[in-house]
Design an enzyme around this catalytic site. Structure first.
Site, short mmCIF file in Angstrom:
data_model
loop_
_atom_site.label_atom_id
_atom_site.label_comp_id
_atom_site.label_asym_id
_atom_site.label_seq_id
_atom_site.Cartn_x
_atom_site.Cartn_y
_atom_site.Cartn_z
N GLY A 45 0.78 -1.16 -0.05
CA GLY A 45 -0.20 0.03 0.01
C GLY A 45 0.98 1.26 0.02
O GLY A 45 1.96 1.13 0.64
N GLN A 50 3.25 9.95 1.30
CA GLN A 50 4.48 9.17 1.39
C GLN A 50 5.34 9.27 0.35
O GLN A 50 6.70 9.04 0.19
CB GLN A 50 4.26 7.51 1.38
CG GLN A 50 3.62 7.24 2.55
CD GLN A 50 3.58 5.59 2.81
OE1 GLN A 50 2.71 4.96 2.26
NE2 GLN A 50 4.54 5.01 3.37
N CYS A 100 5.55 -0.33 7.45
CA CYS A 100 5.29 0.76 6.54
C CYS A 100 6.71 1.37 5.79
O CYS A 100 7.65 1.34 6.44
CB CYS A 100 4.98 1.83 7.70
SG CYS A 100 4.51 3.45 7.02
N LEU A 101 6.78 1.61 4.62
CA LEU A 101 7.58 2.01 3.89
C LEU A 101 8.46 3.06 4.32
O LEU A 101 9.46 3.40 4.18
CB LEU A 101 7.27 2.19 2.21
CG LEU A 101 6.95 0.77 1.44
CD1 LEU A 101 6.24 1.57 0.10
CD2 LEU A 101 7.98 -0.24 1.53
N HIS A 142 -4.63 1.43 7.20
CA HIS A 142 -3.23 1.76 7.60
C HIS A 142 -3.01 3.20 6.47
O HIS A 142 -2.42 4.02 6.92
CB HIS A 142 -2.21 0.58 7.45
CG HIS A 142 -0.84 1.24 7.22
ND1 HIS A 142 -0.07 0.52 8.24
CD2 HIS A 142 -0.12 2.00 6.28
CE1 HIS A 142 1.16 1.05 7.88
NE2 HIS A 142 1.13 2.11 6.98
N GLU A 143 -3.50 2.78 5.47
CA GLU A 143 -3.12 4.06 4.31
C GLU A 143 -3.91 5.31 4.70
O GLU A 143 -3.60 6.46 4.52
CB GLU A 143 -3.24 3.76 2.82
CG GLU A 143 -2.53 2.49 2.53
CD GLU A 143 -1.02 2.58 2.71
OE1 GLU A 143 -0.23 3.81 2.71
OE2 GLU A 143 -0.34 1.68 2.97
N HIS A 146 -2.46 7.55 7.05
CA HIS A 146 -1.39 8.39 6.42
C HIS A 146 -2.04 9.79 6.08
O HIS A 146 -1.62 10.86 5.95
CB HIS A 146 -0.67 7.85 5.11
CG HIS A 146 0.30 6.87 5.63
ND1 HIS A 146 1.33 7.34 6.24
CD2 HIS A 146 0.52 5.39 5.28
CE1 HIS A 146 2.11 6.34 6.42
NE2 HIS A 146 1.79 5.14 6.01
ZN ZN Z 1 2.52 3.30 6.10
#
Ligand code: ZN
Length: 185
Positions: A45, A50, A100-101, A142-143, A146
């Site tokens: 995701g 991000q 998470c990236l 999760h996204e 963000h």
């Molecule tokens: Zn993340």
């Protein structure tokens, strides 16, 4: 085009992202680039903040698990979520190990509702309202965090947060190695 990933500690990850309208310039290209960026980093995701854009756009893509063969399929299930909105939580809350990236090397169990009712637009601007479950619901939540200036570590217990404090400080200081390109805070 593959974007560098913005790391924990960057102010853009703490901003409330803005909704976009149908005429957002080069939206299709942006969405394509977000998928490319996500897959290049082995993510499931990616939210626009991000890659440094404070807008409400998310892409998800993960392989489907086949209960019968106990294997993951080769073709990822993809969803483009534009201006997504969680209307309702469904079912019990469950723990699932998230990463998470933007926060490399940190993996923690996070408690979230197993299902949600989600409203969103896709890249062709079709409107969706669906009850979703499992991996899709997990990644979407999760996204969407963000987009609201939150990261998954905000949802941990004070004890767990204390235990990963040093790691988070390292990421914020750019002291982390990744196989994908990161934009230093
Ligand atoms: Zn993340």
């Amino acid at each position: 085009m593959i974007y560098p990933i913005v790391g924990y500690g960057s102010p853009v990850l703490r901003k409330i992202a803005e909704p976009i309208d149908k005429d957002y310039p080069d939206l299709k290209q942006l969405v394509d680039d977000m998928y490319e960026t996500m897959y290049a980093a082995d993510g499931v995701g990616l939210a626009a903040p991000q890659i440094g854009l404070s807008i409400r756009v998310v892409v998800t893509g993960y392989p489907l698990y086949d209960e019968q063969t106990k294997t993951y399929g080769n073709i990822p299930i993809e969803h483009t979520l534009i201006n997504p909105e969680i209307l309702e939580s469904v079912g019990e809350k469950k723990y699932y190990n998230e990463g998470c990236l933007s926060i490399p090397d940190v993996h923690e169990d996070v408690l979230r509702p197993e299902g949600i009712v989600l409203h969103w637009f896709d890249a062709d601007w079709n409107e969706h309202t669906e009850e979703i479950h499992g991996m899709f619901a997990r990644v979407a939540q999760h996204e969407i965090d963000h987009l609201d200036g939150k990261v998954f570590t905000d949802r941990l217990s004070p004890l767990r947060r204390t235990m990963i404090k040093r790691k988070l400080a390292d990421v914020a200081a750019g002291k982390v190695r990744t196989l994908y390109r990161m934009k230093r805070p």
